[in-house]
Every structure is written in structure tokens, then in C-alpha cells.
Design a protein around this motif. Structure first.
Motif, PDB file in Angstrom:
ATOM      1  N   GLU A 155       0.790  -1.071  -0.329  1.00  0.00           N
ATOM      2  CA  GLU A 155      -0.286  -0.042   0.504  1.00  0.00           C
ATOM      3  C   GLU A 155       0.585   0.997   0.675  1.00  0.00           C
ATOM      4  O   GLU A 155       1.303   0.797   1.083  1.00  0.00           O
ATOM      5  N   GLY A 156       1.367   1.941  -0.839  1.00  0.00           N
ATOM      6  CA  GLY A 156       1.828   2.970  -1.210  1.00  0.00           C
ATOM      7  C   GLY A 156       3.612   2.644  -0.898  1.00  0.00           C
ATOM      8  O   GLY A 156       3.748   1.950  -2.143  1.00  0.00           O
ATOM      9  N   SER A 157       4.031   3.666  -0.227  1.00  0.00           N
ATOM     10  CA  SER A 157       4.691   2.974  -0.835  1.00  0.00           C
ATOM     11  C   SER A 157       5.238   2.462   1.798  1.00  0.00           C
ATOM     12  O   SER A 157       6.627   2.751   1.549  1.00  0.00           O
ATOM     13  N   ASP A 158       4.869   2.202   1.566  1.00  0.00           N
ATOM     14  CA  ASP A 158       5.298   2.999   3.195  1.00  0.00           C
ATOM     15  C   ASP A 158       4.093   1.640   4.475  1.00  0.00           C
ATOM     16  O   ASP A 158       4.057   1.522   5.449  1.00  0.00           O
ATOM     17  N   VAL A 159       3.778   0.925   3.707  1.00  0.00           N
ATOM     18  CA  VAL A 159       2.939  -0.658   4.204  1.00  0.00           C
ATOM     19  C   VAL A 159       3.515  -1.707   3.405  1.00  0.00           C
ATOM     20  O   VAL A 159       3.254  -1.643   2.224  1.00  0.00           O
ATOM     21  N   TYR A 160       4.403  -2.509   4.007  1.00  0.00           N
ATOM     22  CA  TYR A 160       4.856  -3.836   3.244  1.00  0.00           C
ATOM     23  C   TYR A 160       4.284  -5.183   4.118  1.00  0.00           C
ATOM     24  O   TYR A 160       3.793  -5.226   5.347  1.00  0.00           O
ATOM     25  N   THR A 445     -15.640   7.266  14.977  1.00  0.00           N
ATOM     26  CA  THR A 445     -14.365   8.491  15.549  1.00  0.00           C
ATOM     27  C   THR A 445     -13.577   8.043  14.027  1.00  0.00           C
ATOM     28  O   THR A 445     -12.689   9.262  14.215  1.00  0.00           O
ATOM     29  N   LEU A 446     -13.665   7.719  13.066  1.00  0.00           N
ATOM     30  CA  LEU A 446     -12.646   7.808  12.152  1.00  0.00           C
ATOM     31  C   LEU A 446     -13.528   8.126  10.501  1.00  0.00           C
ATOM     32  O   LEU A 446     -14.332   7.061  10.517  1.00  0.00           O
ATOM     33  N   ALA A 447     -13.294   8.785   9.724  1.00  0.00           N
ATOM     34  CA  ALA A 447     -13.931   7.766   7.972  1.00  0.00           C
ATOM     35  C   ALA A 447     -12.658   8.043   7.226  1.00  0.00           C
ATOM     36  O   ALA A 447     -11.757   9.243   7.398  1.00  0.00           O
ATOM     37  N   PHE A 448     -13.081   7.577   6.010  1.00  0.00           N
ATOM     38  CA  PHE A 448     -11.945   7.466   4.924  1.00  0.00           C
ATOM     39  C   PHE A 448     -12.524   7.995   3.602  1.00  0.00           C
ATOM     40  O   PHE A 448     -14.083   7.231   3.406  1.00  0.00           O
ATOM     41  N   ALA A 449     -12.099   8.622   2.902  1.00  0.00           N
ATOM     42  CA  ALA A 449     -13.279   8.899   1.614  1.00  0.00           C
ATOM     43  C   ALA A 449     -14.257   9.309   1.530  1.00  0.00           C
ATOM     44  O   ALA A 449     -15.378   8.854   0.602  1.00  0.00           O
ATOM     45  N   GLY A 450     -15.183   9.972   2.662  1.00  0.00           N
ATOM     46  CA  GLY A 450     -16.238  10.735   2.845  1.00  0.00           C
ATOM     47  C   GLY A 450     -16.686   9.366   3.192  1.00  0.00           C
ATOM     48  O   GLY A 450     -18.018   9.709   3.128  1.00  0.00           O
ATOM     49  N   GLY A 451     -16.228   8.295   3.864  1.00  0.00           N
ATOM     50  CA  GLY A 451     -17.263   7.166   3.992  1.00  0.00           C
ATOM     51  C   GLY A 451     -18.538   7.404   5.304  1.00  0.00           C
ATOM     52  O   GLY A 451     -17.893   8.155   5.748  1.00  0.00           O
ATOM     53  N   SER A 513     -15.186   6.030  -4.498  1.00  0.00           N
ATOM     54  CA  SER A 513     -15.063   4.552  -4.357  1.00  0.00           C
ATOM     55  C   SER A 513     -13.378   4.044  -4.219  1.00  0.00           C
ATOM     56  O   SER A 513     -12.802   4.967  -4.430  1.00  0.00           O
ATOM     57  N   GLY A 514     -12.714   2.591  -4.632  1.00  0.00           N
ATOM     58  CA  GLY A 514     -11.552   2.380  -4.447  1.00  0.00           C
ATOM     59  C   GLY A 514     -12.036   0.811  -4.031  1.00  0.00           C
ATOM     60  O   GLY A 514     -12.967   0.435  -3.936  1.00  0.00           O
ATOM     61  N   ASP A 515     -10.562   0.333  -3.644  1.00  0.00           N
ATOM     62  CA  ASP A 515     -10.314  -1.101  -3.318  1.00  0.00           C
ATOM     63  C   ASP A 515     -10.430  -1.793  -2.414  1.00  0.00           C
ATOM     64  O   ASP A 515      -9.636  -1.230  -1.622  1.00  0.00           O
ATOM     65  N   ALA A 516     -10.970  -3.060  -1.863  1.00  0.00           N
ATOM     66  CA  ALA A 516     -11.016  -3.330  -0.211  1.00  0.00           C
ATOM     67  C   ALA A 516     -10.805  -2.382   0.558  1.00  0.00           C
ATOM     68  O   ALA A 516     -12.225  -1.456   0.277  1.00  0.00           O
ATOM     69  N   PHE A 517      -9.112  -2.128   1.269  1.00  0.00           N
ATOM     70  CA  PHE A 517      -9.312  -1.181   2.011  1.00  0.00           C
ATOM     71  C   PHE A 517      -9.250   0.304   2.091  1.00  0.00           C
ATOM     72  O   PHE A 517      -8.950   0.839   3.358  1.00  0.00           O
ATOM     73  N   LEU A 518      -8.596   0.560   0.780  1.00  0.00           N
ATOM     74  CA  LEU A 518      -9.044   1.957   0.311  1.00  0.00           C
ATOM     75  C   LEU A 518     -10.244   1.909  -0.249  1.00  0.00           C
ATOM     76  O   LEU A 518     -10.210   2.848  -0.796  1.00  0.00           O
TER      77      LEU A 518
END
Length: 530
Positions: A155-160, A445-451, A513-518
Motif C-alpha cells: 500500500e503506497g510506499s509505506d506498508v509492507y 471515530t474516523l472515516a476515509f474518502a467520505g464514508g 470508490s476504491g479497492d478493498a481497504f482503500l
């Protein structure tokens, strides 16, 4: 995470077993300032850039040779130095640019680099951080969850992924309220970042903000993040960040005599004392009081009786907030005066309606839910697996879609739902006396991409809420649930709920929209029907 035992041993080693005697002072060699602390640490600063190029402790070179330790990604600063303080026991190096001043201070016989950072504008890279880039062979032991050597980016360049487990520098983060010391160790050496006292006052995000502490790649990187765009809930604060130190110290009062821009001395500060009340006894050990305005932020944990006394604060008017774990349950204004102690008691104003059912605790966190279980079964308010593991990790349980029957263990209800994965369904039975017009509340507590949540209750579709005000940043995949707590209230009309079996389906809606956890998502705090 490093154990307390390891920390104590490291501090003892650095503080009391240093056997190499040197003369305290600064030597200029070409473009280098070479500082001998006379405490076992000799460090070198490039006077044309402000970068640290050597960190030598008792003959062990800890600085990586291919990269430098530096503020942000390097300053291009010009530096000067002066010997100062009582008996000339301090060496102060000042490195300046048009918008940033970095201070490095050596204290006689103290194996540390004391630092502070003054800014009038955000660095061009968009975040303010000090990075010690250390030699991995010297200090190989960091936080296991952030060691990425041999990993593949997912994921990106920061999750391995590393040997089938997810790793990220974000998984080394700790909430600021509990993050005064973090470090890395090796054979006969340990290096620690210390953020004592008022070190966070000009940071942003409040007591439960968290940011990167460590990444173990080709270098062993040790950080102090002062601000960033990583799930940031507040505007950045300018002014003096710190003091902080690379290695160890709890004494920062000497800074007051060093003519540092933006430093407010203790005598010109004030404190607040008081008592917090109204927090249920089950949460009394996890109550905190925060203070913030546009210039500064502070916090303190109240004791089990609710009593508290703040750190020394800059004079001004603050919003004072009482937290039940991480949920704000009261706020009021309080003024702090120079040299004064203000008494300000605060009481919870949280509503506690009589419920038909409730899932989870309204405490501002998803702890206890599926994939947010405590790492230690005996510590229900301790760390959760989501803080150190990506949602895709094999150690995670299936995210769903989930059907939850009221009365099941709460750890079978998902801590978050994702648009691309599917909804959460809640099944429950009602008696004839429990039907009629009812209220459903969903705390997040938090949302991503307007969810945000939209519900279907039996065959009735609830209204679509407006897009939430949340940080424009990945959150749950970076090990955090901390954003803005938002409570969604759904008024269910009479005739919708029936005597007997009922089903509530909670969907994630978003224009994105996005894939899976993103894909668009949000994190649950708790739910209740009343």
C-alpha cells in the motif's frame, strides 16, 4: 515496543557507565562543528546545512554513513555557535533559514543532543519532523511492527509485507499523551527520543494524536514528528516546537537561559488545577483533560478521583475538554495567567438514554470490536491489533460482510466497514412494548474518502447523511482510528420496527470508490437503539 527494563538499562548505560573522558567543547574543522559533551557522546553538525553527520558514543558510530540526521529532509541552513550558561556549561548551535530555526544544545557531561525547532511557516515537504538516521548494524532493535527490511510494498510506499506479516512505520506510533520516550537499541548502545514536559505544546492533533516513531529499513530511523498530514485533525501550529532530546534528559529548565526564539519561561506560565467528575467508574482510570487554542495544546490524565494539575501553560484562553477514554464528554473555557494557578472543575455532560440494546462502549474508540481487540486479554484499554497490523494481514479475522445478533460477544462486530467489502447487519427481536418510533445512534471515530453510514431498517431506508468532516488521509490502514468523533442519529418512524425479528443493515455510502481497504470506510465507536 521497547520494554521499561530495556529503557532503564539503556539510560543507566548512557548515563552512568560512560568510561571515556573527553574535554567539553566545540572544535571547528572545515564545514564541521565537532562537539564533545564530555559524557561519552561526540556529535558533528555540518555548519552549512544544519545536518548531523556523526553520532559517536563511547567509540560506537551510530550515525548512518549514507544519510544524515536532520530536521525535515534537510534545511540548507547556515549555522553559528556560542558557549553559554552557568560556568559555560552549554554549547548552543543555531541553524537558520528564512522560516525555520533549529537549535542544538550540548550540556556538560550529558550524552544527549538537546533540540528545539522554531518555525514561522510549514516546511516545503508539508510536515515537520526530526529524523535520526542511524546505522542499522549499531542499533538493530526497533519496534518489530515497523521493521520493513526484506519487505514488499502492498500500500503506497509505506506498508509492507515481511514474511507474511504486515509492517509499517505507522505501526510504531503511540498516542502523544503516552509518548514521552521511544528508542532503538543495540549491543552496548541505546538511542532514545525524549519529549518531556511541554514538548508537544506546539504540535497539532490533541492528546490522542499519534505519529511515526521508528522505521527499520536500510537505516534505523528514529523520529520526533511535530506535525504531519497523517490523519491530522487540526491546523498546524507555528512557533517553538520542543524542547526535545536525542538520547535522554528530563531537565529542560536550562533552555530559559539560552536566548531561544519563542521559548516562554516557566515564570511566565500558569497552571490549571481542578477535579473531573461524572465519568462512570468503569472508565475513571482512563479520563483525561485537554486544553487547546490556536497557539498551544496541553493535556493531563486525571487520577481515579478526578483530580488533576496541568503542566505549565502559556497564558491565554483555552478550550478545556474532558475525555472519557477518547470521547469528549464536556468542554468549557478557561483562562491561564502568568504565574497564576486557576481552579476549574469540569463535569461530564454525556447523555445516557435508557437503551433497548447497545453494542460497544461510547468511549471514542473501537476497542473490543472485531479486529480491534486488546493485544493483552487482561488490558481492555491497552493496545489493539489494528494499531500494529494492516487490515489485510493474515492475523486479522474476516472483515465480512458481517451479520451480528444482538447479545453476541462484541468482538464479533466489526470495528470498521468498507464500501468494497460490504455492510454490517444487526439482527434483534423486540417485544410489542418496544416498537413504535425509536432512535438509532451510530458513533464513529474516523472515516476515509467520505464514508458514512446509511441504514436500512427492515424495508425502510434511512436518510443519507452529509459527507463527514474528517482528515483527508488514510487512517485505519496506517494503524489509527483517531479522527473526529461523529455521532449519527437516525429517527426511525413508528411502524418500521415490528414485534419479533428485525434487521438493521448499515452500508457505507460515498461519492468515491476504491479497492478493498482503500475503499470508503468508517470506524465504529458504539451503537445503540432507544
Amino acid at each position: 515496543m521497547l520494554s521499561i527494563k530495556a529503557l532503564v538499562l539503556g539510560l543507566c548505560y548512557f548515563g552512568f557507565l560512560s568510561s571515556v573522558a573527553h574535554g567539553f567543547g566545540l572544535t571547528e574543522s572545515g564545514n564541521s562543528y565537532i562537539v564533545d559533551t564530555s559524557g561519552g557522546l561526540i556529535f558533528t553538525v555540518d555548519k552549512t546545512s544544519g545536518d548531523i553527520t556523526s553520532l559517536n558514543f563511547n567509540g560506537i558510530e551510530a550515525q548512518d554513513s549514507s544519510k544524515r540526521s536532520q530536521i525535515s529532509s534537510g534545511l540548507g541552513a547556515s549555522c553559528s555557535w556560542v558557549r553559554t550558561g552557568n560556568s559555560n556549561n552549554y554549547i548552543k548551535i543555531t541553524c537558520t533559514t528564512s522560516t525555520l530555526t533549529q537549535y542544538y544544545v550540548a550540556k556538560y557531561k550529558d550524552p544527549a543532543i538537546h533540540m528545539a525547532t522554531y518555525i514561522t511557516a510549514e516546511p516545503s515537504i508539508g510536515e515537520l519532523r526530526f529524523i535520526a538516521r542511524l546505522k542499522r548494524t549499531a542499533v538493530p532493535n526497533g519496534y518489530p511492527a515497523s521493521q520493513i527490511v526484506g519487505g514488499t510494498a502492498i500500500e503506497g510506499s509505506d506498508v509492507y509485507t515481511v514474511n507474511g506479516q504486515t509492517r509499517s512505520k505507522f505501526y510504531s506510533s503511540r498516542q502523544f499523551i503516552d509518548d514521552q520516550v521511544h528508542g532503538v537499541t543495540g549491543s552496548n548502545i541505546g538511542v532514545y527520543m525524549i519529549i518531556p514536559g511541554i514538548g508537544y505544546e506546539s504540535s497539532s492533533g490533541g492528546p490522542f494524536m499519534r505519529d511515526i516513531n521508528n522505521q527499520g529499513g536500510d537505516q534505523q530511523e528514529l523520529y520526533f514528528y511535530m506535525n504531519s498530514g497523517h490523519t491530522q485533525t487540526e491546523s498546524y501550529r507555528m512557533g517553538l516546537h520542543g524542547p526535545y532530546a536525542l538520547y535522554f534528559t528530563t531537565d529542560t529548565t536550562f533552555w530559559e537561559g539560552l536566548n531561544v526564539n519563542g521559548l516562554v519561561p516557566k515564570a511566565s506560565r500558569g497552571r490549571v488545577t481542578g477535579r473531573a467528575s461524572g465519568i462512570p467508574s468503569a472508565f475513571s482510570a482512563y479520563q483525561a483533560v485537554g486544553f487547546s487554542n490556536s497557539a498551544a495544546q496541553y493535556w493531563v490524565r486525571a487520577d481515579s478521583s478526578g483530580s488533576f494539575t496541568t503542566p505549565y501553560m502559556k497564558p491565554g484562553t483555552y478550550t478545556m475538554t474532558l475525555y472519557k477514554v477518547e470521547l469528549a464528554v464536556a468542554s468549557q473555557s478557561v483562562s491561564v495567567t502568568a504565574g497564576g494557578v486557576t481552579t476549574s472543575n469540569i463535569a461530564s455532560s454525556e447523555a445516557n438514554p435508557s437503551t433497548i440494546w447497545q453494542i460497544g462502549d461510547f468511549d471514542g474508540t473501537p476497542r473490543g470490536f472485531l479486529n480491534a481487540e486488546a493485544l493483552d486479554a487482561d488490558d481492555s484499554f491497552g493496545g489493539s491489533i489494528i494499531e500494529t497490523v494492516h487490515p489485510s494481514d493474515s492475523r486479522m479475522k474476516s472483515w465480512g460482510p458481517v451479520t451480528f445478533n444482538v447479545g453476541q460477544s462484541v468482538n464479533t462486530f466489526p470495528m470498521a466497514i468498507f464500501k468494497a467489502i460490504g455492510p454490517a447487519k444487526i439482527q434483534f427481536s423486540l417485544s410489542s412494548s418496544q416498537i413504535g418510533a425509536r432512535t438509532l445512534q451510530i458513533a464513529t471515530t474516523l472515516a476515509f474518502a467520505g464514508g458514512r453510514p446509511q441504514v436500512q431498517v427492515n424495508s425502510w431506508s434511512g436518510p443519507a447523511p452529509a459527507a463527514p468532516s474528517q482528515p483527508d488521509s488514510r487512517g485505519v490502514t496506517r494503524g489509527t482510528w483517531r479522527g473526529n468523533n461523529i455521532l449519527y442519529t437516525v429517527n426511525i418512524p413508528s411502524g418500521v420496527l415490528v414485534s419479533g425479528s428485525n434487521t438493521i443493515t448499515i452500508n457505507v455510502i460515498s461519492g468515491s470508490s476504491g479497492d478493498a481497504f482503500l475503499s470508503p470506510n468508517f470506524v465504529f465507536d458504539a451503537l445503540r437503539l432507544y
